[in-house]
Design a protein around this motif. Structure first.
Motif, PDB file in Angstrom:
ATOM      1  N   ALA A 170       0.850  -1.190   0.000  1.00  0.00           N
ATOM      2  CA  ALA A 170       0.000   0.000   0.000  1.00  0.00           C
ATOM      3  C   ALA A 170       0.888   1.244   0.000  1.00  0.00           C
ATOM      4  N   HIS A 201      -2.268  -1.152  -3.380  1.00  0.00           N
ATOM      5  CA  HIS A 201      -3.289  -0.213  -2.921  1.00  0.00           C
ATOM      6  C   HIS A 201      -2.712   1.188  -2.966  1.00  0.00           C
ATOM      7  N   THR A 251      -6.057  -1.394  -6.126  1.00  0.00           N
ATOM      8  CA  THR A 251      -7.252  -0.876  -5.476  1.00  0.00           C
ATOM      9  C   THR A 251      -6.943   0.539  -5.015  1.00  0.00           C
ATOM     10  N   PHE A 297      -9.551   3.266   3.643  1.00  0.00           N
ATOM     11  CA  PHE A 297      -8.582   2.173   3.616  1.00  0.00           C
ATOM     12  C   PHE A 297      -8.625   1.412   4.936  1.00  0.00           C
TER      13      PHE A 297
END
Length: 155
Positions: free
Chosen positions: A4, A29, A57, A65
């Motif tokens: 992420a 992410h 994503t 998140f």
């Protein structure tokens, strides 16, 4: 294993990390706001044709998140120059999310508090930090090395 990026602001780094994710089969992410549009030429150039090969994503805020992560039960591992644990000494799990902060500002206090672990890649004294794409590659490599098939490579 997932990666992420918290509010990334350098398109070339983000494209490079997404290319890494594609090559390693790791989901990615992006936690908004990012400092550039996904149509940015530098972002597309760094990611090359690999961007179609990675699961990305986008989360429109840190709160969204965190809601998603809580629902999934994933552990959040923050890589930071202010980390307390050497990333090589940490025990990774397949459900971990490796989190990297904004190149220009790191992460907010809320992100620091939410992290299940704060990990650091040790560097020489007097130097500030590694490039975030380099850090992501090192972190992913160590995490995947640890969680690979315990039987080892096949002949």
């Amino acid at each position: 294993m997932q990666i992420a990026l918290f509010q990334p602001d350098i398109p070339q780094n983000t494209g490079t990390i997404l290319r890494l994710c594609a090559c390693l089969g790791v989901a990615a992410h992006i936690i908004e706001p990012a400092g550039f549009p996904v149509s940015d030429r530098s972002f597309r150039r760094a990611g090359m044709d690999y961007l179609d090969q990675v699961s990305i994503t986008r989360h429109d805020s840190w709160a969204r998140f965190e809601d998603w992560r809580a629902a999934q039960g994933y552990r959040l591992l923050l890589f930071t120059t202010k980390g307390a644990t050497d990333y090589r000494d940490f025990r990774y799990q397949t459900s971990d999310i490796l989190l990297f902060g904004r190149e220009s500002a790191g992460v907010t206090d809320a992100v620091l508090e939410a992290a299940d672990a704060r990990l650091v890649i040790p560097i020489r004294a007097g130097l500030r930090s590694l490039n975030v794409a380099m850090t992501a590659a090192m972190a992913a490599g160590e995490a995947l090395r640890q969680i690979r098939n315990p039987e080892g490579p096949k002949d």
